[in-house]
Design a protein around this motif. Structure first.
Motif, short mmCIF file in Angstrom:
data_model
loop_
_atom_site.label_atom_id
_atom_site.label_comp_id
_atom_site.label_asym_id
_atom_site.label_seq_id
_atom_site.Cartn_x
_atom_site.Cartn_y
_atom_site.Cartn_z
N UNK A 374 0.86 -1.19 0.00
CA UNK A 374 0.00 0.00 0.00
C UNK A 374 0.89 1.23 0.00
N UNK A 375 0.66 2.12 -0.96
CA UNK A 375 1.40 3.38 -1.05
C UNK A 375 0.44 4.53 -0.78
N UNK A 376 0.77 5.34 0.20
CA UNK A 376 0.01 6.54 0.52
C UNK A 376 0.84 7.75 0.10
N UNK A 377 0.25 8.62 -0.72
CA UNK A 377 1.00 9.77 -1.20
C UNK A 377 0.35 11.08 -0.78
N UNK A 378 1.17 12.04 -0.33
CA UNK A 378 0.63 13.34 0.04
C UNK A 378 1.76 14.32 0.32
N UNK A 379 1.49 15.60 0.03
CA UNK A 379 2.40 16.66 0.48
C UNK A 379 2.07 17.08 1.90
N UNK A 380 0.88 16.68 2.35
CA UNK A 380 0.41 17.03 3.70
C UNK A 380 -0.21 15.79 4.34
N UNK A 381 0.59 14.81 4.71
CA UNK A 381 0.03 13.55 5.24
C UNK A 381 -0.83 13.78 6.49
N UNK A 382 -1.78 12.88 6.68
CA UNK A 382 -2.63 12.94 7.86
C UNK A 382 -1.80 12.66 9.10
N UNK A 383 -2.26 13.18 10.24
CA UNK A 383 -1.55 12.93 11.49
C UNK A 383 -1.55 11.45 11.84
N UNK A 384 -2.63 10.75 11.48
CA UNK A 384 -2.69 9.31 11.75
C UNK A 384 -1.55 8.58 11.02
N UNK A 385 -1.35 8.91 9.73
CA UNK A 385 -0.30 8.24 8.96
C UNK A 385 1.09 8.60 9.47
N UNK A 386 1.29 9.87 9.79
CA UNK A 386 2.59 10.28 10.32
C UNK A 386 2.91 9.57 11.62
N UNK A 387 1.91 9.43 12.49
CA UNK A 387 2.14 8.78 13.78
C UNK A 387 2.43 7.30 13.61
#
Length: 768
Positions: A374-387
């Protein structure tokens, strides 16, 4: 004897498993997982879905009492892995199992049993079907055939077909009565008729310059690192997650394309999710420029027939890459090697109707079950993903972060100017533009460049308000202020869609519904007003294009407006959130945010995070080409950490501040949040029902491990919607807790009532 495990299509949480049915001899080869069947359940026939088959009945079931499958209704639409995913979703999100299985069905399939006017049960089968076109071509005898002089239609048909085969429908449009002539010539052996499958939804290639993906001569270091991380996750085949954390314009799409190429070389399939329909044409164009007809599209703006044909391409193996909205997760691909969620932070990945799943969580479970990455892409990732990336794992699966801090080709992030509207002198005529933004727009017009203006609001004004008594007209069916649309002189409820004609001051027909005063004036700003002011401010040769829910209501409108903006020499695109992310126009050198505070002041613990995401994303539309870009943000809260983070392009301090706030208040990602809503026509009944549920739930969570909080019941922010009163209970649970089963048991303990609707939203994003 073989047995089928069948889930009856009855949308209730009470049915949380399957039932055994014997498979008749004549159906042994065709009755497999994914089929839709007719079975007897509760002394009547019902539609059911086969989730698996076996040689023996389930443990504890007497084979002598097992009924047989009565008939097949539809061929397989999913496999046992997909059925297992549906079972997981039903438990995870406290949703009816049948509702989760419906997500896997072929588009347009509505097979159900209903009562006829005479009171008898009858079967209703509606299924989208493939469309075969008739094509006509001359045979050898037909090429030598010369029609009689008075047979003008035959002559016209033969002359048309002499140039090559044609669809009979097109031929009939050219020659009156051509269909009958073709049939007659076919009987004489002069014309050959062939049936060819027509694929609906095979949209024409977009003219957007960004809808093409030429292969770069060299990847950046960040792109190479991201591809290496993705390659490891794909090879591991255990559902590992890679967060591609790249600044706007860093080339995330090229990473996706290269990763899919490698997966396809292994003979495996790929799923790509995008958050907005407005991005579909651009994204599909880029993927088709690389993979051609191996790409299928699935999103809500396609007709049922179009969705069916695209879905069938995937089921038949004619296409192996699907691009679409969150529902594309359930495409019939059995050999998935890669799932990509672009702009993973977007709230549109959360389903707002049952089953209320989050695409990110379902994608993670799908990848785990399929052995994909699974690849999640963003310039502003969600706090859930960062954590989760900080922790390194989540639910036993590896989470890794790949950073892409640079833009290719030497392009730089735009300079951001924050305009504190509190210190601005009153603009002449009450303009929505500060002097800074007005001057920047005029400079763009002078340089013949392009600009994007964001306003998170539809209509001409936010609302009307009486200057005498302060009355704000609200919808009589919903507790929502009505939005004023000047073009149609109407007040519209954006909750239920009701519309009332009205005029604002100084029109003499203006009248306050409360006190009768004619001083009913406009307050707030809408996209229509911004569009009008732009037309007055800028020269006539500057195109002003408005893009919001009103102008994009028709099919294909998103793409047409973006193509118009792309083709213009000098233009300003004004719109709502749909223009804030993913769009790639190198000529855009200015981005303006008319009012950054709209989302910041919502009664939502995610308000600051959403504001940061929106502003940073829209800022990233500027300076993506050779010319540098600038961003002007108008705000009344210039000191807020979210605004400052965007101004400096520094996410770290804001994330740290926001995580501290969340941890103190026990909000995600440090907990799981669920919202249980009750709605009904009788306010007292709704109040009592919610109170009983809250007491029941509190009693059940007392002995559960970890910290559980049950808040409420309380009146919803939108206390009334479509004449129904609304109250809710909010639940905070440990981050690793299985919330769905707990809420299901508490809901099932309530006495049965039909006059109050209960909805459970696990991992809630909307608490209004």
């Amino acid at each position: 004897m073989r047995y089928a495990q069948v889930v009856p299509d009855i949308p209730t949480r009470a049915i949380d498993g399957c039932f055994d049915y014997a498979i008749p001899t004549e159906l042994e080869t065709s009755c497999v997982a994914g089929c839709t069947v007719l079975v007897s359940f509760g002394h009547r026939d019902v539609v059911g879905y086969v989730v698996s088959t076996s040689a023996e009945v389930s443990e504890g079931v007497n084979p002598l009492r097992v009924l047989s499958v009565e008939r097949m209704l539809a061929p397989p639409a999913f496999d046992e892995v997909a059925a297992g995913l549906a079972l997981w979703m039903a438990r995870e999100y406290a949703a009816p199992l049948a509702s989760c299985l419906r997500l896997m069905l072929a588009p347009g399939q509505t097979v159900r049993v209903r009562k006829s006017d005479e009171g008898a049960w009858e079967l209703v089968c509606n299924r989208a079907q493939a469309v075969d076109d008739r094509w006509a071509a001359l045979t050898d005898a037909g090429r030598a055939f010369t029609p009689r002089k008075n047979a003008s239609r035959q002559r016209q048909v033969v002359e048309a077909l002499a140039a090559g085969p044609m669809r009979v429908a097109e031929l009939a449009a050219m020659v009156s009565g051509a269909a009958g002539v073709v049939s007659a010539l076919a009987k004489r052996g002069l014309v050959e008729i062939e049936h060819r499958r027509r694929i609906r939804g095979a949209e024409q290639a977009s003219t957007l310059s960004s809808a093409n993906a030429p292969r770069p001569t060299q990847l950046t270091a960040g792109q190479q690192g991201a591809l290496a991380a993705i390659g490891e996750a794909v090879s591991a085949r255990r559902g590992d997650v890679v967060l591609v954390d790249g600044v706007t314009g860093s080339g995330k799409t090229e990473v996706y394309l290269d990763a899919i190429e490698r997966v396809r070389a292994q003979g495996r399939d790929a799923i790509v999710l995008v958050p907005e329909i407005s991005l579909t044409a651009q994204t599909v164009g880029r993927f088709r420029s690389r993979f051609g007809d191996d790409v299928a599209i699935l999103h809500s703006r396609l007709s049922t027939g179009e969705r069916f044909d695209q879905w069938d391409l995937l089921r038949s193996g004619a296409a192996h890459v699907v691009v679409g909205a969150r529902s594309a997760l359930f495409a019939p691909l059995a050999n998935v090697g890669l799932v990509i969620i672009d702009e993973e932070h977007e709230g549109s990945y959360k389903q707002d109707q049952a089953p209320r799943y989050h695409a990110r969580e379902v994608a993670a479970e799908l990848a785990r079950r399929r052995g994909a990455a699974l690849v999640l892409g963003s310039a502003t990732p969600s706090l859930e993903s960062l954590e989760r990336c900080r922790a390194g794992s989540w639910r036993g699966v590896s989470w890794a972060r790949a950073s892409m801090p640079e833009r290719p080709g030497g392009a730089v992030l735009p300079a951001v100017h924050v305009v504190d509207m509190r210190s601005q002198p009153g603009a002449k005529g009450g303009s929505v533009f500060s002097r800074t933004l007005r001057d920047a727009l005029l400079e763009v017009a002078e340089r013949r460049e392009k600009a994007v203006l964001l306003l998170n609001r539809r209509g001409f004004a936010s609302f009307l308000m009486c200057r005498e008594c302060g009355c704000v007209p609200t919808c009589p069916h919903c507790s929502t202020a009505l939005t004023y649309h000047e073009r149609t002189h109407s007040l519209a409820c954006h909750t239920c869609g009701s519309v009332w004609p009205v005029r604002a001051y100084p029109d003499p027909s203006t009248k306050c519904p409360n006190c009768g005063s004619r001083y009913l004036a406009q307050y707030g700003v809408g996209t229509q007003r911004v569009e009008d002011e732009l037309r007055m401010l800028l020269p006539e040769d500057v195109e002003v294009i408005r893009m919001d829910a009103d102008t994009t209501a028709t099919k294909g409108a998103h793409t047409k407006l973006l193509e118009q903006f792309d083709a213009a020499e000098c233009a300003v695109l004004v719109g709502t959130q749909m223009i804030a992310k993913g769009l790639d126009f190198p000529e855009v050198t200015l981005v303006g945010v008319v009012n950054a505070d709209t989302t910041l002041k919502l009664p939502d613990f995610r308000a600051a995070e959403r504001t940061y995401h929106l502003l940073e994303q829209v800022a990233g539309r500027a300076g993506r080409g050779e010319r540098p870009g600038q961003v002007v943000i108008q705000t009344y809260w210039a000191t807020h950490p979210a605004i400052r983070a965007v101004e400096k392009h520094r996410r770290g301090p804001f994330v740290a501040y926001e995580l501290d706030e969340r941890e103190e208040a026990y909000y995600p990602p440090f907990s799981r949040l669920a919202n249980v809503t009750f709605a009904g026509l009788n306010e007292g009944v709704v109040r009592d029902r919610a109170a009983v549920f809250a007491r029941e739930l509190r009693a059940r969570v007392l002995d559960l491990p970890g910290e559980w909080e049950v808040l409420g019941p309380a009146e919803c922010v939108r206390a009334k919607v479509k004449d129904r009163f609304r109250r809710h209970v909010v639940v905070k649970a440990p981050a690793a807790a299985n919330v769905g089963p707990v809420l299901t048991v508490a809901a099932d303990a309530l006495p049965a009532r039909r006059d109050v609707a209960l909805s459970i939203d696990v991992d809630a994003y909307d608490l209004l």
